[in-house]
Design an enzyme around this catalytic site. Structure first.
Site, PDB file in Angstrom:
ATOM      1  N   ARG A  24       0.817  -1.212   0.000  1.00 24.53           N
ATOM      2  CA  ARG A  24       0.000   0.000   0.000  1.00 24.53           C
ATOM      3  C   ARG A  24       0.851   1.262   0.000  1.00 24.53           C
ATOM      4  O   ARG A  24       0.452   2.284   0.553  1.00 24.53           O
ATOM      5  CB  ARG A  24      -0.945   0.020   1.212  1.00 24.53           C
ATOM      6  CG  ARG A  24      -1.925  -1.129   1.259  1.00 24.53           C
ATOM      7  CD  ARG A  24      -2.961  -0.969   0.160  1.00 24.53           C
ATOM      8  NE  ARG A  24      -4.091  -1.836   0.371  1.00 24.53           N
ATOM      9  CZ  ARG A  24      -5.253  -1.439   0.916  1.00 24.53           C
ATOM     10  NH1 ARG A  24      -5.422  -0.208   1.273  1.00 24.53           N
ATOM     11  NH2 ARG A  24      -6.228  -2.286   1.052  1.00 24.53           N
ATOM     12  N   ARG A  28      -3.198   6.884   0.657  1.00 23.79           N
ATOM     13  CA  ARG A  28      -3.700   8.049   1.394  1.00 23.79           C
ATOM     14  C   ARG A  28      -2.724   8.752   2.325  1.00 23.79           C
ATOM     15  O   ARG A  28      -2.964   9.877   2.726  1.00 23.79           O
ATOM     16  CB  ARG A  28      -4.934   7.649   2.204  1.00 23.79           C
ATOM     17  CG  ARG A  28      -6.150   7.519   1.336  1.00 23.79           C
ATOM     18  CD  ARG A  28      -7.278   6.907   2.099  1.00 23.79           C
ATOM     19  NE  ARG A  28      -6.894   5.566   2.534  1.00 23.79           N
ATOM     20  CZ  ARG A  28      -7.685   4.767   3.213  1.00 23.79           C
ATOM     21  NH1 ARG A  28      -8.872   5.147   3.576  1.00 23.79           N
ATOM     22  NH2 ARG A  28      -7.278   3.562   3.543  1.00 23.79           N
ATOM     23  N   ARG A  37      -7.016  12.549  -5.248  1.00 25.50           N
ATOM     24  CA  ARG A  37      -8.328  12.025  -4.831  1.00 25.50           C
ATOM     25  C   ARG A  37      -9.373  13.120  -4.639  1.00 25.50           C
ATOM     26  O   ARG A  37     -10.566  12.839  -4.603  1.00 25.50           O
ATOM     27  CB  ARG A  37      -8.172  11.185  -3.553  1.00 25.50           C
ATOM     28  CG  ARG A  37      -7.655   9.799  -3.789  1.00 25.50           C
ATOM     29  CD  ARG A  37      -8.744   8.868  -4.344  1.00 25.50           C
ATOM     30  NE  ARG A  37      -9.571   8.318  -3.284  1.00 25.50           N
ATOM     31  CZ  ARG A  37     -10.825   8.651  -3.057  1.00 25.50           C
ATOM     32  NH1 ARG A  37     -11.429   9.553  -3.805  1.00 25.50           N
ATOM     33  NH2 ARG A  37     -11.498   8.093  -2.081  1.00 25.50           N
TER      34      ARG A  37
HETATM   35  O1  CP3 Z   1      -0.028   0.815  -3.080  1.00 27.16           O
HETATM   36  C1  CP3 Z   1      -0.472  -0.325  -3.291  1.00 27.16           C
HETATM   37  O2  CP3 Z   1      -0.270  -1.279  -2.521  1.00 27.16           O
HETATM   38  C2  CP3 Z   1      -1.175  -0.607  -4.588  1.00 27.16           C
HETATM   39  C3  CP3 Z   1      -2.584  -0.511  -4.608  1.00 27.16           C
HETATM   40  C4  CP3 Z   1      -3.479  -1.371  -3.723  1.00 27.16           C
HETATM   41  C5  CP3 Z   1      -4.684  -0.868  -3.204  1.00 27.16           C
HETATM   42  N1  CP3 Z   1      -5.359  -1.896  -2.616  1.00 27.16           N
HETATM   43  C6  CP3 Z   1      -5.143   0.523  -3.343  1.00 27.16           C
HETATM   44  C7  CP3 Z   1      -6.220   1.028  -2.481  1.00 27.16           C
HETATM   45  C8  CP3 Z   1      -3.393  -2.718  -3.357  1.00 27.16           C
HETATM   46  C9  CP3 Z   1      -2.281  -3.722  -3.583  1.00 27.16           C
HETATM   47  C10 CP3 Z   1      -4.598  -3.035  -2.659  1.00 27.16           C
HETATM   48  C11 CP3 Z   1      -4.905  -4.388  -2.162  1.00 27.16           C
HETATM   49  C12 CP3 Z   1      -6.120  -4.604  -1.376  1.00 27.16           C
HETATM   50  N2  CP3 Z   1      -7.350  -3.993  -1.520  1.00 27.16           N
HETATM   51  C13 CP3 Z   1      -6.253  -5.593  -0.374  1.00 27.16           C
HETATM   52  C14 CP3 Z   1      -5.182  -6.566   0.036  1.00 27.16           C
HETATM   53  C15 CP3 Z   1      -4.125  -5.925   0.853  1.00 27.16           C
HETATM   54  C16 CP3 Z   1      -4.512  -5.651   2.264  1.00 27.16           C
HETATM   55  O3  CP3 Z   1      -4.315  -4.480   2.673  1.00 27.16           O
HETATM   56  O4  CP3 Z   1      -4.909  -6.566   2.942  1.00 27.16           O
HETATM   57  C17 CP3 Z   1      -7.554  -5.511   0.134  1.00 27.16           C
HETATM   58  C18 CP3 Z   1      -8.140  -6.371   1.239  1.00 27.16           C
HETATM   59  C19 CP3 Z   1      -8.249  -4.507  -0.613  1.00 27.16           C
HETATM   60  C20 CP3 Z   1      -9.669  -4.097  -0.503  1.00 27.16           C
HETATM   61  C21 CP3 Z   1      -9.799  -2.669  -0.155  1.00 27.16           C
HETATM   62  N3  CP3 Z   1      -9.549  -1.625  -1.007  1.00 27.16           N
HETATM   63  C22 CP3 Z   1     -10.208  -2.119   1.083  1.00 27.16           C
HETATM   64  C23 CP3 Z   1     -10.568  -2.938   2.299  1.00 27.16           C
HETATM   65  C24 CP3 Z   1     -10.220  -0.720   0.938  1.00 27.16           C
HETATM   66  C25 CP3 Z   1     -10.719   0.323   1.885  1.00 27.16           C
HETATM   67  C26 CP3 Z   1      -9.977   0.422   3.129  1.00 27.16           C
HETATM   68  C27 CP3 Z   1      -8.534   0.784   2.930  1.00 27.16           C
HETATM   69  O5  CP3 Z   1      -7.675   0.059   3.455  1.00 27.16           O
HETATM   70  O6  CP3 Z   1      -8.249   1.802   2.304  1.00 27.16           O
HETATM   71  C28 CP3 Z   1      -9.740  -0.432  -0.361  1.00 27.16           C
HETATM   72  C29 CP3 Z   1      -9.547   0.919  -0.917  1.00 27.16           C
HETATM   73  C30 CP3 Z   1      -8.184   1.222  -1.423  1.00 27.16           C
HETATM   74  N4  CP3 Z   1      -7.399   0.399  -2.173  1.00 27.16           N
HETATM   75  C31 CP3 Z   1      -7.501   2.463  -1.237  1.00 27.16           C
HETATM   76  C32 CP3 Z   1      -6.284   2.332  -1.908  1.00 27.16           C
HETATM   77  C33 CP3 Z   1      -5.209   3.386  -2.053  1.00 27.16           C
HETATM   78  C34 CP3 Z   1      -8.032   3.684  -0.527  1.00 27.16           C
HETATM   79  C35 CP3 Z   1      -8.867   4.445  -1.468  1.00 27.16           C
HETATM   80  C36 CP3 Z   1      -9.022   5.863  -1.066  1.00 27.16           C
HETATM   81  O7  CP3 Z   1      -9.847   6.129  -0.190  1.00 27.16           O
HETATM   82  O8  CP3 Z   1      -8.321   6.695  -1.644  1.00 27.16           O
END
Ligand code: CP3
Length: 341
Positions: A24, A28, A37
């Site tokens: 990640r 944010r 965003r």
């Molecule tokens: O920087 C990176 O790692 C690349 C992008 C990436 C995102 N999500 C962007 C994102 C990756 C590899 C993920 C994987 C992901 N997404 C997982 C597996 C990794 C983990 O953390 O366990 C999971 C379970 C998700 C599902 C997901 N996406 C959730 C639960 C959420 C909301 C809560 C949170 O942690 O932000 C997202 C949204 C998300 N995915 C954001 C980002 C940057 C936030 C979006 C925003 O509000 O700008």
């Protein structure tokens, strides 16, 4: 590619220092990301290759040794027939969660060209610009199934596990469909230029060994045994999986992910020293004063003991609000402390 340290470490070759990236790492906690965003939704960022490329490149200023494509594990759900969005403050919301056999039967086993080309276009665009290897990724079937069945995030995974226990055939059919979509998607990402792949099974630590073996392992194996033949490193990641590490290893992966709950050396021994290991700094120590964060990073390096095959990372994704300066300090510290001749 100027810096292939990460790829060499995945292959357990000797490297002049330990490579580091952070799950990640694009997101944010970075002001540059938050600024984008303000203008675009999360899904707009993901679906516009120019923007996804831009966000992927943002954390390169920290000096990390790998880039992870900006996308999300949930993206394949939409073309499969389960649209979703990221609700403000609540995380993902799947509009029509999967409840029964009819819902599972309605899901489509898509080809990546059918609804996910924007991800592949972003990979092709990034490959022209990146000085470090690009990691493509997907969610593993259990973790994806949990979002589909619960309709979003969950504390106890009660609906998911209840479908697994009460209708094992329906559950298996769902896992099979997800596994096949993910297998095809990862293959397509490698064909588009991804240098390595990570499979995120973030929530699988919720399961007992027996349930993992019976309900999950065959599906993860279906993906990993195939993707491993493509010749790129494959990172198999989960959290809370100390009790599953040997089974995860059996399911596949060049490198296994380790979270912060387990001391690094103990985890690596359990996985087996003939595999690479990625991890395992607690993401919350980045909120502590810098010296404390660095002490914890030093402990991880001591646990790895300079053995080839360590990729330094957090034990789970970087949290919103993490001080950017501490991210950079840990990257520099790992580079300096692990330098060897
Ligand atoms: O920087 C990176 O790692 C690349 C992008 C990436 C995102 N999500 C962007 C994102 C990756 C590899 C993920 C994987 C992901 N997404 C997982 C597996 C990794 C983990 O953390 O366990 C999971 C379970 C998700 C599902 C997901 N996406 C959730 C639960 C959420 C909301 C809560 C949170 O942690 O932000 C997202 C949204 C998300 N995915 C954001 C980002 C940057 C936030 C979006 C925003 O509000 O700008």
């Amino acid at each position: 590619m100027k810096n292939d340290l990460f790829l060499r470490a995945c292959r357990r070759e000797k490297t002049e220092r330990t490579p580091i990236w952070m799950m990640r790492q694009a997101g944010r906690y970075m002001p540059e990301y938050r600024a984008l965003r303000e203008k675009y939704s999360m899904l707009e960022l993901c679906k516009t290759p120019e923007l996804a490329t831009k966000v992927t490149l943002q954390p390169m200023v920290h000096g990390v040794d790998a880039a992870i494509l900006f996308a999300d594990i949930l993206l394949p759900l939409e073309p499969m027939g389960a649209p979703f969005d990221f609700a403000k403050g609540e995380g993902p919301v799947v509009y029509k969660p999967v409840h029964n056999k009819a819902d599972v039967e309605a899901l489509r086993v898509i080809e990546p060209d059918d609804g996910l080309t924007y991800v592949l276009d972003a990979i092709r665009m990034l490959k022209k610009e990146l000085p470090v290897p690009l990691i493509g990724f997907a969610g593993a079937p259990f973790t994806l199934a949990s979002y589909l069945i619960e309709g979003g995030k969950s504390a106890h995974f009660a609906k998911t596990k209840s479908l697994m226990y009460s209708e094992p055939e329906t559950f298996s059919q769902l896992m099979g469909k997800l596994a096949e979509v993910v297998r095809r998607f990862l293959r397509a990402q490698v064909a588009a230029g991804a240098d390595a792949i990570q499979l995120f099974d973030s929530w699988v630590g919720q399961l007992s060994r027996k349930d993992y073996e019976e309900h999950v392992l065959p599906h993860v194996s279906h993906i990993l045994k195939d993707v491993e033949t493509l010749g790129v490193p494959v990172i198999h990641f989960g959290t809370g999986t100390f009790h599953l590490l040997d089974l995860q290893r059996k399911a596949g992966g060049t490198v296994l992910g380790l979270d912060w709950r387990t001391p690094f050396n103990e985890g690596w021994e359990k996985i087996g020293l003939d595999r690479g290991v990625q991890g395992n700094l607690d993401p919350t120590v980045l909120f502590a004063p810098r010296e404390v964060a660095l002490q914890h990073a030093a402990r991880v390096l001591e646990g790895a003991n300079g053995r080839p095959g360590h990729i330094f990372n957090l034990g789970h994704g970087i949290l919103p609000g993490t001080p950017v300066d501490n991210v950079k300090a840990v990257v520099d510290f790992v580079h300096e402390t692990s330098a060897r001749s």
